[in-house]
Each structure stands twice: as structure tokens, then as C-alpha cells.
Design a protein around this motif. Structure first.
Motif, PDB file in Angstrom:
ATOM      1  N   ALA A  31      18.695  46.005 -20.569  1.00 56.94           N
ATOM      2  CA  ALA A  31      19.260  45.655 -21.797  1.00 56.94           C
ATOM      3  C   ALA A  31      19.906  47.051 -22.270  1.00 56.94           C
ATOM      4  CB  ALA A  31      18.221  45.391 -22.770  1.00 56.94           C
ATOM      5  N   THR A  60      18.057  40.728 -24.489  1.00 57.95           N
ATOM      6  CA  THR A  60      18.706  41.801 -25.272  1.00 57.95           C
ATOM      7  C   THR A  60      17.951  42.445 -26.318  1.00 57.95           C
ATOM      8  OG1 THR A  60      19.631  39.827 -26.700  1.00 57.95           O
ATOM      9  CG2 THR A  60      20.932  40.815 -24.976  1.00 57.95           C
ATOM     10  N   ILE A  70      24.107  43.418 -21.518  1.00 58.85           N
ATOM     11  CA  ILE A  70      23.132  43.713 -20.546  1.00 58.85           C
ATOM     12  C   ILE A  70      23.680  44.034 -19.482  1.00 58.85           C
ATOM     13  CG2 ILE A  70      21.489  42.449 -18.836  1.00 58.85           C
ATOM     14  CD1 ILE A  70      20.667  40.483 -21.166  1.00 58.85           C
TER      15      ILE A  70
END
Length: 261
Positions: free
Chosen positions: A128, A206, A134
Motif C-alpha cells: 500500500a 489500502t 497499491i
């Protein structure tokens, strides 16, 4: 014919037929095999062709980076062959087919090139970078692949195929994502014939957005109430840290609050 003296003392000759060696130049023309075609599986090559009334057999030859090598001779009733030998992942094999009848044979078909399936990418990792991006990284073990294909999945939603990546690619930064959400990625290589390698997968969340509008108020002589806005619909919890202003020192973890509190 040749006249041979079979008793010359008696004064007469005998007729003896002349024996001839077979002459290969007198072969009847054979048709080049028609509709020679093929396809690939993981490490097998499937080959096929049409029947030919003039052929007694078919000879199949293969070349992998060197000279042509005969790999099989089959009868005229056989119109397919599976090559399971000497073909590795991420390789290219070239084939040709020749019709035969006795000592006679046709010209070879046009060479048919087939690509085996590529190798699966290795060492896939997902990191992340922010609340909306990502980064994927992997090792490319192939030489002959045409593209890499990435599929993104989120629980409860239909999978989404990302744009194809060029050959030899080993990273991808996926942007425009939701904060605090788990994304699962499926990665595979594609051959020149668009045949896929086995998949490799990775999952990453995330980074969640920070809570906003944090404020405090005294709840009693010994307690303080904290209030904030909750911007992360997918957040599981919030970690709360405290530092005493009069003594200084680092922030200390004092507990967690359920998401939505």
C-alpha cells in the motif's frame, strides 16, 4: 534385352531379360498435406491435418532452435498427433509434415510455429502506497511472453481486468482505489498465442484515511471524551494514543475504538 551365349559350342543364343534397380525418380507425385494446424496446452502441442488418398503414411518433424528432427511416422488413417516431449514452458517449437508412399515422399508443409504456455510470474508482492494506491511487484521468468494480465477483485464486486502490460514488465501501481479496502490481485503471463500461465495472487489493504475534526471535552474530573468524524466506511477500528503535555514523552497506546464510534 541382352543376348547371352548359352552353349556357344553348339552355335545358338538365348534371350535373358535385363534386371533393373528401382529408380526413385519414377515416384508418382504426392500432394503436400493440407490444412496442417496446431495448438498448445501447458507443455503439449496438438497437431492435425487432412486425409490424403495418395499417402501411405505421414512423417512429422520438429525443430527447436536447431536442425529438423523426425518425431513420428503415422499411418495414413491417423490425422492428429500430440507432442509431449522436449517442449518446455516458455518455448517455441516449429513443425512440418511430409506425406510418404513407399520410398516416395511429398514436399514438406510450410513450417508451423507454436508457442508453449508461459511460466507463472513469481515473488508477487503488494504494497500500500497511500489511501488510494497499491504497488505490485513480481519477477518475470519468461523470455517469449507477449503480455502480463492483472485482474483486480474486491469482495462483493465483479472482478475487473486491468489494461494489459507489456512484455518484461515487473511492476504495476494501481491508483484510484478506495481507502481502507482490501484488494486481491491475480497475475498471469500470456504467450504469443494469448495462452495464459498459471495465476499467482496477492492481497493488500489500502491505507485508511485519518479521522477528521478530532476534539475533546471534559466528561468528569477524571475523564476526557474524544470526538471525531469517521471517513472510512471500511475501517475496522481506531487506535487511540495519548501523551501528557506537562511531562512530555512519547505517545502511548491507550486502547481502541470500534469503527463508527
Amino acid at each position: 534385352m541382352v543376348l547371352v551365349c548359352g552353349g556357344c559350342e553348339r552355335g545358338f543364343l538365348h534371350d535373358v531379360p535385363l534386371l533393373r534397380e528401382p529408380n526413385d525418380t519414377e515416384c508418382n507425385p504426392l500432394n503436400i498435406p493440407k490444412k496442417f494446424h496446431g495448438s498448445a496446452a501447458l507443455t503439449d502441442m496438438f497437431l492435425g491435418w487432412e486425409a490424403d488418398a495418395g499417402a501411405e503414411a505421414f512423417r512429422l518433424e520438429r525443430k527447436i532452435g536447431g536442425a529438423w528432427v523426425e518425431i513420428a511416422t503415422v499411418g495414413s488413417a491417423t490425422l492428429a498427433y500430440t507432442d509431449s516431449e522436449a517442449v518446455e514452458l516458455d518455448s517455441r517449437a516449429t513443425y512440418r509434415l511430409i506425406a510418404t508412399s513407399g520410398r516416395c515422399e511429398s514436399a514438406a508443409t510450410e513450417p508451423l510455429g507454436l508457442f508453449s504456455f508461459p511460466k507463472a510470474p513469481t515473488a508477487l508482492s503488494a504494497t500500500a502506497l497511500s489511501s488510494s494506491s497499491i504497488k505490485l511487484s513480481w519477477t518475470d521468468p519468461n523470455v517469449l511472453e507477449s503480455n502480463y494480465q492483472v485482474r483486480r477483485e474486491v469482495e462483493g464486486e465483479a472482478p475487473e481486468e486491468l489494461p494489459l502490460l507489456a512484455t518484461n514488465t515487473e511492476t504495476l501501481t494501481d491508483t484510484g482505489l478506495q481507502s481502507g479496502v482490501a484488494y486481491r490481485y491475480r497475475l498471469r503471463a500470456l504467450s504469443q498465442a494469448r495462452d495464459p500461465s498459471p495465476e499467482t495472487t496477492a492481497t493488500q489493504w489500502t491505507i485508511p484515511l485519518p479521522p477528521t475534526e478530532l476534539r475533546t471535552r471534559a466528561a468528569s474530573e477524571t475523564s476526557i471524551e474524544l470526538l471525531w468524524q469517521h471517513p472510512n466506511p471500511e475501517a475496522v477500528s481506531y487506535r487511540i494514543e495519548r501523551r501528557l503535555l506537562d511531562t512530555g514523552g512519547p505517545f502511548v497506546d491507550i486502547g481502541q475504538s470500534e469503527a463508527g464510534a
